[in-house]
Design an enzyme around this catalytic site. Structure first.
Site, PDB file in Angstrom:
ATOM      1  N   GLU A 168       1.031  -1.473   0.022  1.00 46.21           N
ATOM      2  CA  GLU A 168       0.042   0.116   0.036  1.00 46.21           C
ATOM      3  C   GLU A 168       0.933   1.243   0.042  1.00 46.21           C
ATOM      4  OE1 GLU A 168      -2.781   1.099  -0.237  1.00 46.21           O
ATOM      5  OE2 GLU A 168      -4.396  -0.415   0.033  1.00 46.21           O
ATOM      6  N   ASN A 208     -10.229   4.773   1.518  1.00 49.44           N
ATOM      7  CA  ASN A 208      -9.376   4.511   0.385  1.00 49.44           C
ATOM      8  C   ASN A 208      -9.715   5.783  -0.692  1.00 49.44           C
ATOM      9  OD1 ASN A 208      -7.525   2.310   0.354  1.00 49.44           O
ATOM     10  ND2 ASN A 208      -9.176   0.987   0.548  1.00 49.44           N
ATOM     11  N   ASP A 212     -10.128   0.776  -4.524  1.00 46.97           N
ATOM     12  CA  ASP A 212      -9.119   0.820  -3.264  1.00 46.97           C
ATOM     13  C   ASP A 212      -8.637   2.248  -3.632  1.00 46.97           C
ATOM     14  OD1 ASP A 212      -6.595   0.119  -1.711  1.00 46.97           O
ATOM     15  OD2 ASP A 212      -7.735  -1.812  -1.786  1.00 46.97           O
TER      16      ASP A 212
END
Length: 297
Positions: A21, A151, A201
Site C-alpha cells: 500500500e 481509500n 481501493d
C-alpha cells in the site's frame, strides 16, 4: 462495460507484499516508496537501477509524504512520524488514535495546498471503526467518522475537489474543498457507484484530472473522469491490486502495489504474481505529489 486493456508492464523488485500500500514518488531522486503494512516494511526503489532497499519499521505504517528533501512524514498505526530519509530515524510528530488499539492507519494523500488527508480503519476491518482526518496547521481535524475502509483519497489538480471511498460501499465520493485550505466546503456526493467485481481501493489523479483507482480483487486499475464516467481499465498482473501512483521523470508510468492478504495457498498458486509491485505504461501523464505542510504556512 469497459474493456480491460493490456499495456506494457514490468515488475519492480522481487519482494512480495502481504499488504502492499501507500506508494509515493520523489522526483528529485527518481525514487519510489511503498509499504507492506502488515509486515511493517518500507520499500525504497531506485527507478534508474531498479534496486530495492527494504527498511524494517517498529510500527505498522501505510503511507508517507515528503516534508522537504531530507524529511518524510510517515502515517502509522498510532501516529504521524517524521522520518529522516538518510538515517531512517523516526520521531513521533503527532499521535493518531494512539489510545484505540482497534484501529490503524490506511490511505492518505496530500492536497495541493499542503494539507494531508489521512484515513484510519479497524485492523480487522471492523464496520465503522475508522475515520478520515485532515492534517492542517499542525492539527489533525476529523472530517468524517464511521468509516470502515477509507481509500481512494486524492484531489483534483486545481485543489477544488477531493475524492475518497469507503470500500465496502462501492461508491467513489466527491466533495468540494477550499483550494487554499484543503478542507471540505460541502457534503460528499456519489461520483460513481461501482457494481462490478472487486472493490475500489487506492487512487491518484493524473495531470488532466482523471482519477485512476485500483480495483482490489479484480486485477485492474480503472480511470474515471471528473464527471464519474469510467473510461479505461488497465490490467494488473495480480488479483489484489491496491494503490497506484505516477512515477518517472515525466510521470508517465503508473506504479501499482498489490497484496496477498487473505489468500490461502491455492489462491496464491492461482495468482502467481500476488503481492508484487508493478510499473505500467498507461499512455498518460501524472503530476508531482505536493509536499505536506506541517505548520501554519
Amino acid at each position: 462495460m469497459t474493456t480491460i486493456e493490456r499495456v506494457p508492464v514490468a515488475v519492480l523488485g522481487e519482494h512480495r507484499c502481504h499488504l502492499g500500500e501507500g506508494p509515493a514518488y520523489d522526483a528529485a531522486t527518481d525514487t519510489a516508496w511503498w509499504f507492506d503494512i502488515v509486515e511493517r516494511r518500507l520499500f525504497e526503489a531506485s527507478l534508474v537501477s531498479g534496486a530495492v532497499v527494504v527498511h524494517t519499521l517498529p510500527v505498522m505504517a501505510s503511507a508517507l509524504a515528503f516534508v522537504d528533501d531530507g524529511l518524510q512524514l510517515l502515517v502509522a498505526e498510532d501516529g504521524l512520524y517524521l522520518r529522516d530519509t538518510a538515517s531512517g530515524r523516526l520521531t513521533l510528530h503527532l499521535p493518531l488514535e494512539a489510545d484505540n488499539p482497534v484501529t490503524r492507519s490506511n490511505d492518505s494523500r496530500v492536497h495541493p495546498c499542503g494539507t494531508m488527508w489521512i484515513g484510519t480503519m479497524g485492523q480487522q476491518a471492523e464496520s465503522g471503526a475508522g475515520a478520515i482526518y485532515a492534517l492542517r496547521g499542525g492539527v489533525l481535524h476529523r472530517l468524517y467518522d464511521r468509516i470502515t475502509i477509507p481509500n481512494a483519497i486524492c484531489f483534483a489538480p486545481d485543489g477544488a475537489t477531493a475524492y475518497f471511498t469507503d470500500t465496502p460501499t462501492n461508491r467513489l465520493f466527491r466533495v468540494s474543498v477550499d483550494p487554499s485550505t484543503g478542507l471540505p466546503v460541502g457534503e460528499p456526493a456519489t461520483l460513481h457507484h461501482h457494481d462490478g467485481s472487486g472493490g475500489l481501493d487506492g487512487a491518484v489523479v493524473d495531470a488532466e484530472g482523471v482519477i485512476w483507482c485500483a480495483r482490489w480483487g479484480a486485477a485492474c486499475v480503472d480511470a474515471y473522469t471528473p464527471a464519474g464516467d469510467r473510461v479505461r481499465s488497465l490490467a494488473v498482473p495480480a488479483l489484489q491490486a491496491s494503490c497506484p501512483v505516477f512515477v518517472g521523470r515525466d510521470f508517465d508510468r503508473l506504479l501499482v502495489t498489490s497484496a496477498y492478504q487473505g489468500m490461502d495457498a491455492a489462491a496464491r498458486e492461482a495468482d502467481p504474481q500476488h503481492g508484487l509491485t508493478f510499473l505500467l505504461d498507461p499512455g498518460v501523464r501524472g503530476r508531482p505529489e505536493p509536499r505536506v505542510l506541517l505548520g501554519d504556512g
